[in-house]
Design an enzyme around this catalytic site. Structure first.
Site, PDB file in Angstrom:
ATOM      1  N   ASP A  78     -28.488   9.603 -15.554  1.00 51.91           N
ATOM      2  CA  ASP A  78     -29.360   9.289 -14.421  1.00 51.91           C
ATOM      3  C   ASP A  78     -28.745   9.930 -13.186  1.00 51.91           C
ATOM      4  O   ASP A  78     -27.723   9.461 -12.679  1.00 51.91           O
ATOM      5  CB  ASP A  78     -29.461   7.773 -14.262  1.00 51.91           C
ATOM      6  N   ASN A 105     -31.064  20.517 -12.872  1.00 56.00           N
ATOM      7  CA  ASN A 105     -32.484  20.737 -13.153  1.00 56.00           C
ATOM      8  C   ASN A 105     -33.325  19.484 -12.961  1.00 56.00           C
ATOM      9  O   ASN A 105     -34.511  19.583 -12.648  1.00 56.00           O
ATOM     10  CB  ASN A 105     -32.639  21.241 -14.592  1.00 56.00           C
ATOM     11  N   SER A 158     -37.310  25.616  -6.341  1.00 54.33           N
ATOM     12  CA  SER A 158     -38.757  25.626  -6.456  1.00 54.33           C
ATOM     13  C   SER A 158     -39.258  26.550  -5.368  1.00 54.33           C
ATOM     14  O   SER A 158     -38.575  26.762  -4.352  1.00 54.33           O
ATOM     15  CB  SER A 158     -39.361  24.220  -6.239  1.00 54.33           C
ATOM     16  N   TYR A 172     -41.194  15.930  -1.821  1.00 55.27           N
ATOM     17  CA  TYR A 172     -40.730  16.951  -2.760  1.00 55.27           C
ATOM     18  C   TYR A 172     -40.324  18.227  -2.039  1.00 55.27           C
ATOM     19  O   TYR A 172     -39.240  18.778  -2.276  1.00 55.27           O
ATOM     20  CB  TYR A 172     -41.838  17.242  -3.771  1.00 55.27           C
ATOM     21  N   LYS A 176     -36.510  19.969  -1.806  1.00 52.54           N
ATOM     22  CA  LYS A 176     -36.209  21.306  -2.312  1.00 52.54           C
ATOM     23  C   LYS A 176     -35.696  22.229  -1.204  1.00 52.54           C
ATOM     24  O   LYS A 176     -34.864  23.114  -1.471  1.00 52.54           O
ATOM     25  CB  LYS A 176     -37.439  21.895  -3.003  1.00 52.54           C
ATOM     26  N   THR A 207     -45.312  22.429 -18.321  1.00 49.19           N
ATOM     27  CA  THR A 207     -44.274  21.704 -19.064  1.00 49.19           C
ATOM     28  C   THR A 207     -44.824  20.368 -19.527  1.00 49.19           C
ATOM     29  O   THR A 207     -45.850  19.885 -19.017  1.00 49.19           O
ATOM     30  CB  THR A 207     -43.035  21.432 -18.188  1.00 49.19           C
TER      31      THR A 207
END
Length: 272
Positions: A78, A105, A158, A172, A176, A207
């Site tokens: 985690d 990742n 990303s 998000y 990044k 994915t």
């Protein structure tokens, strides 16, 4: 200062080979992470796959261990919890003898408009995506410095680390951008130890993770209408995990031995 080796006299096969090296891949149970682990193990590295889903990590490891030259193991990990990261680092050293490559990742990408974003969800995204990458890099750096072998840390950034993407992705995109900046700064600090730090910035790829997220959240703010790369690209198709994994392999290998601090766009020309 530990100087980076001049590898000009090595063959292409030698430059790409990761034989004798060990890697950790976070969020490696499926998707990009598993594809990355596969390519690293195919190149000869021993690989520890960490994933918040321990069963998924072990299943992925068993699959790759049976089909690649490198030894592959899986464990619960985690990245929002530092002790979990430290335990994975310790297991990699105990099992393989060292950590030479660490790939950050693991990540999450909930789509929530700014007005509905809670403090708790904001903190969760930053905890996994930004602090998780930092804590993983710190663990890798400590292990690599102690071994005096140098190494490579690769952060999966990303295209969201370069620009705004779509409605609902403020947390998000912020996370990044943080990881991209972290990559630059850590490259400066760790270079004297022979540790390279690189980022890889994928565009949208199909994915299991994002397909599952879409199925579970049919009313997601961000859809293919908001993100054209979900439909096609300038190269005629949507990305797949191995498109990214091959670039990570390049970064991890001696092909990229004179590179650090950069974030490589793998975006099929999205930024052009």
């Amino acid at each position: 200062m530990k100087a980076i080796t001049d590898v000009s006299d090595r063959s292409i096969a030698q430059l790409v080979s990761l034989a004798g090296r060990s890697a950790v891949v976070t969020g490696g149970g499926r998707g990009l992470g598993k594809a990355i682990a596969r390519r690293l193990a195919e190149a000869g590295a021993n690989v520890l796959i960490g994933d918040i889903d321990a069963d998924l990590a072990r299943e992925a490891a068993a699959d790759l261990d049976a089909s690649t030259p490198g030894r592959v193991i899986g464990t619960a990990m985690d990245v929002s919890r530092t002790p979990s990261i430290e335990a994975a680092g310790a297991l990699a050293v105990e099992t393989f003898g060292a950590v030479d490559i660490w790939v950050n990742n693991a990540g999450i990408f909930p789509a929530v408009p700014v007005a509905q974003m809670t403090d708790e969800l904001w903190d969760q995204v930053l905890s996994v995506n930004a602090r998780g990458a930092f804590a993983g890099s710190r663990e890798a750096a400590r292990r690599m410095i102690a071994s005096e072998r140098g190494g490579v840390i690769i952060n999966i950034v990303s295209t969201a680390g370069f620009k705004g993407v779509a409605p609902g992705l403020t947390a998000y995109v912020s996370s990044k951008h943080a990881v991209r900046g972290m990559t630059k700064q850590m490259a400066i600090e760790l270079a004297p130890h022979g540790i390279r730090v690189l980022g890889v910035a994928p565009t949208y790829c199909v994915t299991e993770g994002n397909q599952l997220a879409a199925a579970q959240n049919p009313d997601r703010t961000s859809t293919a209408e908001d993100i054209p790369a979900m439909l096609t690209s300038r190269l005629g198709r949507v990305g797949v995990p191995d498109d990214i994994a091959r670039v990570v392999l390049f970064c991890a290998s001696d092909m990229a031995v004179f590179m650090t601090g950069s974030t490589l766009l793998v975006d099929a020309g999205e930024a052009a």
